[in-house]
Design a protein around this motif. Sequence first.
Motif, PDB file in Angstrom:
ATOM      1  N   LEU A 218       0.829  -1.205   0.000  1.00  0.00           N
ATOM      2  CA  LEU A 218       0.000   0.000   0.000  1.00  0.00           C
ATOM      3  C   LEU A 218       0.866   1.258   0.000  1.00  0.00           C
ATOM      4  O   LEU A 218       0.532   2.265  -0.643  1.00  0.00           O
ATOM      5  CB  LEU A 218      -0.930  -0.007   1.212  1.00  0.00           C
ATOM      6  N   ARG A 219       1.982   1.201   0.714  1.00  0.00           N
ATOM      7  CA  ARG A 219       2.909   2.337   0.719  1.00  0.00           C
ATOM      8  C   ARG A 219       3.482   2.553  -0.683  1.00  0.00           C
ATOM      9  O   ARG A 219       3.624   3.686  -1.149  1.00  0.00           O
ATOM     10  CB  ARG A 219       4.026   2.084   1.732  1.00  0.00           C
ATOM     11  N   GLN A 220       3.820   1.450  -1.361  1.00  0.00           N
ATOM     12  CA  GLN A 220       4.334   1.564  -2.730  1.00  0.00           C
ATOM     13  C   GLN A 220       3.312   2.222  -3.646  1.00  0.00           C
ATOM     14  O   GLN A 220       3.663   3.085  -4.479  1.00  0.00           O
ATOM     15  CB  GLN A 220       4.680   0.175  -3.275  1.00  0.00           C
ATOM     16  N   ILE A 221       2.058   1.811  -3.510  1.00  0.00           N
ATOM     17  CA  ILE A 221       1.007   2.406  -4.336  1.00  0.00           C
ATOM     18  C   ILE A 221       0.888   3.891  -4.040  1.00  0.00           C
ATOM     19  O   ILE A 221       0.739   4.719  -4.944  1.00  0.00           O
ATOM     20  CB  ILE A 221      -0.336   1.679  -4.086  1.00  0.00           C
ATOM     21  N   ARG A 222       0.981   4.219  -2.764  1.00  0.00           N
ATOM     22  CA  ARG A 222       0.820   5.614  -2.339  1.00  0.00           C
ATOM     23  C   ARG A 222       1.879   6.518  -2.956  1.00  0.00           C
ATOM     24  O   ARG A 222       1.580   7.651  -3.368  1.00  0.00           O
ATOM     25  CB  ARG A 222       0.907   5.677  -0.811  1.00  0.00           C
ATOM     26  N   ILE A 223       3.131   6.048  -3.018  1.00  0.00           N
ATOM     27  CA  ILE A 223       4.218   6.896  -3.490  1.00  0.00           C
ATOM     28  C   ILE A 223       4.536   6.687  -4.976  1.00  0.00           C
ATOM     29  O   ILE A 223       5.467   7.297  -5.499  1.00  0.00           O
ATOM     30  CB  ILE A 223       5.489   6.674  -2.649  1.00  0.00           C
ATOM     31  N   SER A 224       3.753   5.824  -5.653  1.00  0.00           N
ATOM     32  CA  SER A 224       4.037   5.507  -7.053  1.00  0.00           C
ATOM     33  C   SER A 224       3.621   6.600  -8.028  1.00  0.00           C
ATOM     34  O   SER A 224       4.080   6.626  -9.165  1.00  0.00           O
ATOM     35  CB  SER A 224       3.318   4.206  -7.443  1.00  0.00           C
ATOM     36  N   GLY A 225       2.726   7.474  -7.569  1.00  0.00           N
ATOM     37  CA  GLY A 225       2.165   8.458  -8.492  1.00  0.00           C
ATOM     38  C   GLY A 225       1.016   7.893  -9.312  1.00  0.00           C
ATOM     39  O   GLY A 225       0.445   8.583 -10.157  1.00  0.00           O
TER      40      GLY A 225
END
Length: 385
Positions: A218-225
């Motif tokens: 979820l963190r990856q999705i959040r910072i992926s743009g």
Amino acid sequence: MRVAATSVCLMLLAGCSDRPGPEALTPTSAKAPGAREHVILVASTRERDPRPGVIFNGERSTALNFAKVDLSVPPAHKSGEIEWPKKGAGDPATDMVVHEAIYRDTEQDFLRDMKSELARRPAGQKKVFIFVHGYNTQFSEALYRLAQMAHDADAPAVPVLFTWASRATTEAYVYDNNSATAARDNLEETIRLAFGSGADEVSIMAHSMGNWVTVEALRQIRISGKPVPQNKVGNIILAAPDIDVDVFKSQLKRFGKPAKPFVVIVSRDDKALGLSEFIAGKKQRLGEYSNDAELVELGAVVVDMTDVKALDSFNHGKFAQLAEMAPQLRGSVLRGETPGDAPASHGALQGVRISGLDRLRQQQPTQRTAVAAGEDTPAAAPAAQ
């Protein structure tokens, strides 16, 4: 001495669990009156296993694998429990059994299955529920646990199991932790597929070490743009999370306060998390954290099950008992009452304490109006609300 003490604790933990045999997923064509059938979709970083009744083993795959499993729950099923097949295919009259398991070769096949299952749901119930299991878990255990929760909650959501490569042995803690970490990208892919299926809502529940890979994805999705549609995000439920409290705080700070609070299920008598804390250098795990107010301030709703009697001796599987309570919990939240204040007729809620309800109720104004007017609302699993 530290290593020896840890080994003893792990052996004790291993000796306290009732586990399925190696052929627990052997398909059967037998049917039983009153048994209820379920379809579970699977995305996995485990290797495929050709042995009958296994489907996936505990070794890591180089690619994300998919499957579709048809199974049934026996008519005399007890809420919160799993009726393991005693030997081979099992008896559908008394056991949870698999009727058919089919590998899917591509994510397009997996997505097609998901769309097909959603099409069977009526309008307003086209939802997806992703479950991510924890440490020391066989594929069969994760599959039947999801079936138990979906059955007990009578949830409308399409159940999707994301299963990472756990060797399902107590001594493989480090291997499992690394497997969970390696699965972050694959879970992100699975989550994005669920949102791309046309579902009205996607919810996620993770248990124990599964919370690590879930929050990281979820963190990856959040910072992926490339965010997922926020209006389709259901509940994110972190059950007995085996995450260092300090790490979780840093993750949430990176998120910012989420528009819809994470639901964190804790129990201060969780012996498995106590062991994990010991292994981790006496750093407290999120699932046994006692500062509810701090977690609420960070953007969480805290469900405290410390006073709920567990069905397992290590008090680590209480989250699964919430499935049966789901309709009553939902009603309590929408009526603005805490479970401890619920009427005597809501006996299943006794022992559950929730902090941070105000923010959660703010996300559901339509349902609150309906409850106030005396209208019915659909029952759903905690992660399918």
